[in-house]
Design a protein around this motif. Structure first.
Motif, PDB file in Angstrom:
ATOM      1  N   LEU A  43      31.550 -44.928 -60.914  1.00  0.00           N
ATOM      2  CA  LEU A  43      31.095 -46.298 -60.685  1.00  0.00           C
ATOM      3  C   LEU A  43      30.636 -46.484 -59.237  1.00  0.00           C
ATOM      4  N   ASN A  44      31.359 -45.916 -58.286  1.00  0.00           N
ATOM      5  CA  ASN A  44      30.956 -46.018 -56.880  1.00  0.00           C
ATOM      6  C   ASN A  44      29.605 -45.354 -56.633  1.00  0.00           C
ATOM      7  N   GLN A  45      29.361 -44.234 -57.277  1.00  0.00           N
ATOM      8  CA  GLN A  45      28.079 -43.554 -57.126  1.00  0.00           C
ATOM      9  C   GLN A  45      26.945 -44.382 -57.713  1.00  0.00           C
ATOM     10  N   LEU A  46      27.185 -44.982 -58.874  1.00  0.00           N
ATOM     11  CA  LEU A  46      26.162 -45.833 -59.479  1.00  0.00           C
ATOM     12  C   LEU A  46      25.874 -47.034 -58.589  1.00  0.00           C
ATOM     13  N   MET A  47      26.915 -47.668 -58.065  1.00  0.00           N
ATOM     14  CA  MET A  47      26.713 -48.827 -57.192  1.00  0.00           C
ATOM     15  C   MET A  47      25.966 -48.428 -55.922  1.00  0.00           C
ATOM     16  N   LEU A  48      26.206 -47.222 -55.436  1.00  0.00           N
ATOM     17  CA  LEU A  48      25.464 -46.726 -54.274  1.00  0.00           C
ATOM     18  C   LEU A  48      23.979 -46.612 -54.608  1.00  0.00           C
TER      19      LEU A  48
END
Length: 184
Positions: A43-48
């Motif tokens: 999820l953090n990678q997608l939000m990035l």
């Protein structure tokens, strides 16, 4: 001190505690479920990737990405370096300020975003299935107020991005029909 004189105040305080607890629980449930539907990304990678997509190319620096996500430069720097190794992002010296590094999404990064768009949209539809359109709008406004509690005007993800993440696909058309049927 007689607390009976503060009944209404104590009820407001209790509501604040309950709201915070519910937000904490909801956030963790949402994060856990979101991770389970994503492919090849956290999820953090997608939000990035989403944050980079929402910034103008010459402004996609570590500092601006961190501000967009409401997190530290150290967290973003670590995540960007990992995403560069996975070839989802690339970096180059800043066009305006050579001391900065501009981050951009690679074709591979765009591909993984496209792959996850359909699953994410299905997840959102399930997540908000018991809400009305008005409740979704009210929740958004309430969360904006909560995000601005520190008077640092957060730059949200409101502008439309100019990258193709499958907006014209058949899956997206089906999804929009479901939105129309449920909320409009």
């Amino acid at each position: 001190m007689n607390l009976d004189n503060y009944k209404n105040e104590l009820e407001v305080l209790s509501d604040m505690h309950q709201a915070y607890s519910l937000l904490y629980i909801a956030l963790h449930k949402i994060q856990a479920e979101a991770v389970s539907i994503l492919e090849d990304l956290t999820l953090n990678q997608l939000m990035l990737l989403i944050a980079v997509a929402h910034l103008d190319p010459q402004e996609a620096t570590i500092v601006n990405i961190a501000n967009k996500l409401g997190t530290s430069k150290q967290n973003v720097n670590r995540l960007v370096n990992y995403m560069i190794k996975k070839e989802y992002l690339s970096s180059k010296p800043g066009q305006i300020d050579k001391r900065n590094v501009n981050i951009s999404i690679t074709d591979e990064g765009l591909s993984v975003m496209q792959k996850n768009t359909v699953n994410s949209n299905k997840y959102f539809l399930n997540l908000f299935r018991n809400f009305t359109r008005g409740e979704i709008s009210s929740l958004r406004k309430s969360l904006e107020k909560l995000s601005d509690y520190d008077s640092i005007n957060q730059d949200y993800f409101e502008k439309q991005v100019k990258i193709d993440i499958g907006k014209e696909s058949e899956d997206m058309k089906k999804f929009l029909e479901q939105i129309r049927n449920l909320f409009l």
